[in-house]
Design an enzyme around this catalytic site. Structure first.
Site, PDB file in Angstrom:
ATOM      1  N   ASP A  30      47.954  48.984  31.312  1.00  0.00           N
ATOM      2  CA  ASP A  30      46.584  48.072  31.519  1.00  0.00           C
ATOM      3  C   ASP A  30      45.853  48.820  30.389  1.00  0.00           C
ATOM      4  O   ASP A  30      45.810  49.693  30.245  1.00  0.00           O
ATOM      5  CB  ASP A  30      45.931  48.257  32.871  1.00  0.00           C
ATOM      6  CG  ASP A  30      44.763  47.483  33.153  1.00  0.00           C
ATOM      7  OD1 ASP A  30      44.698  46.676  34.113  1.00  0.00           O
ATOM      8  OD2 ASP A  30      43.710  47.762  32.613  1.00  0.00           O
ATOM      9  N   ASN A  85      44.748  41.344  43.098  1.00  0.00           N
ATOM     10  CA  ASN A  85      43.757  40.728  43.593  1.00  0.00           C
ATOM     11  C   ASN A  85      43.646  39.239  43.691  1.00  0.00           C
ATOM     12  O   ASN A  85      44.208  38.668  42.889  1.00  0.00           O
ATOM     13  CB  ASN A  85      42.494  41.284  42.747  1.00  0.00           C
ATOM     14  CG  ASN A  85      42.578  42.815  42.687  1.00  0.00           C
ATOM     15  OD1 ASN A  85      42.489  43.382  43.692  1.00  0.00           O
ATOM     16  ND2 ASN A  85      42.166  43.245  41.514  1.00  0.00           N
ATOM     17  N   GLN A  92      39.583  40.010  40.930  1.00  0.00           N
ATOM     18  CA  GLN A  92      40.279  39.398  40.033  1.00  0.00           C
ATOM     19  C   GLN A  92      39.794  38.692  38.982  1.00  0.00           C
ATOM     20  O   GLN A  92      38.740  38.244  39.120  1.00  0.00           O
ATOM     21  CB  GLN A  92      41.180  38.177  40.614  1.00  0.00           C
ATOM     22  CG  GLN A  92      42.293  37.538  39.648  1.00  0.00           C
ATOM     23  CD  GLN A  92      42.790  36.590  40.336  1.00  0.00           C
ATOM     24  OE1 GLN A  92      42.826  35.959  41.402  1.00  0.00           O
ATOM     25  NE2 GLN A  92      43.867  35.888  39.446  1.00  0.00           N
ATOM     26  N   VAL A  94      41.682  38.277  35.536  1.00  0.00           N
ATOM     27  CA  VAL A  94      42.809  37.449  34.851  1.00  0.00           C
ATOM     28  C   VAL A  94      43.420  36.401  35.800  1.00  0.00           C
ATOM     29  O   VAL A  94      44.236  36.888  36.652  1.00  0.00           O
ATOM     30  CB  VAL A  94      43.478  38.348  34.104  1.00  0.00           C
ATOM     31  CG1 VAL A  94      44.747  37.537  33.229  1.00  0.00           C
ATOM     32  CG2 VAL A  94      43.006  39.190  33.146  1.00  0.00           C
ATOM     33  N   HIS A  98      49.189  39.157  38.882  1.00  0.00           N
ATOM     34  CA  HIS A  98      49.590  40.474  38.415  1.00  0.00           C
ATOM     35  C   HIS A  98      49.547  41.507  39.614  1.00  0.00           C
ATOM     36  O   HIS A  98      48.759  41.315  40.190  1.00  0.00           O
ATOM     37  CB  HIS A  98      49.184  40.774  37.292  1.00  0.00           C
ATOM     38  CG  HIS A  98      47.615  40.865  37.287  1.00  0.00           C
ATOM     39  ND1 HIS A  98      46.814  39.536  37.161  1.00  0.00           N
ATOM     40  CD2 HIS A  98      46.631  41.824  37.463  1.00  0.00           C
ATOM     41  CE1 HIS A  98      45.750  39.867  37.260  1.00  0.00           C
ATOM     42  NE2 HIS A  98      45.690  40.911  37.515  1.00  0.00           N
ATOM     43  N   HIS A 100      49.048  45.028  40.194  1.00  0.00           N
ATOM     44  CA  HIS A 100      48.654  46.433  39.557  1.00  0.00           C
ATOM     45  C   HIS A 100      49.653  47.552  40.125  1.00  0.00           C
ATOM     46  O   HIS A 100      49.820  47.600  41.341  1.00  0.00           O
ATOM     47  CB  HIS A 100      47.382  46.887  39.899  1.00  0.00           C
ATOM     48  CG  HIS A 100      46.201  45.753  39.216  1.00  0.00           C
ATOM     49  ND1 HIS A 100      45.297  46.213  38.238  1.00  0.00           N
ATOM     50  CD2 HIS A 100      45.590  44.723  39.675  1.00  0.00           C
ATOM     51  CE1 HIS A 100      44.626  45.227  38.148  1.00  0.00           C
ATOM     52  NE2 HIS A 100      44.723  44.173  38.743  1.00  0.00           N
TER      53      HIS A 100
END
Ligand code: AMP
Length: 112
Positions: A30, A85, A92, A94, A98, A100
């Site tokens: 990240d 998220n 969220q 993006v 995904h 994390h």
């Protein structure tokens, strides 16, 4: 449809510190880490949100957890948090799903 940010990373159009890659998923650090280890595990398929995952995606979603396990081992992590998220109100930013992976420090619960 324009590519998502994470599709551009997957297609090497935007640089990222990629730590794992296969035909279905990739993992990269990240850009704004919230823990000593903060890695995003991302499917190549651009599913926008967790609540748009379909039954036909079940194997792919399972694969993300397999990738997370491989990456955790690579990073030497035993305890870590996996978070996805769903929606802006949940944090969220993006809209390409995904996981994390956060590790390398103790975690609090509940998250903010
Ligand atoms: P979320 O807010 O759950 O959608 O997570 C998106 C994450 O992507 C955030 O933690 C960002 O710091 C991260 N991020 C945004 N742009 C990049 C980038 N170019 N490379 C790596 N991570 C990024």
């Amino acid at each position: 449809m324009s590519k998502t940010l994470f599709q551009k990373i997957a297609d090497s159009e935007i640089p990222a510190d990629i730590v794992y890659e296969d035909d279905r998923a990739l993992a990269f650090r990240d850009i704004n880490p919230q823990a000593p280890v903060h890695i995003l595990v991302v499917p190549r398929k651009p599913i926008p949100r967790a609540d748009q995952i379909e039954e036909s995606d079940e194997a792919l979603i399972g694969h993300l957890f397999t990738v997370a396990r491989v990456v955790a081992k690579q990073e030497g992590l035993q305890d870590y948090r996996l978070v996805m998220n769903n929606g802006a109100g949940a944090g969220q930013t993006v809209f390409h799903i995904h996981l994390h992976m956060l590790g390398g420090r103790s975690m609090q619960w509940p998250p903010g």
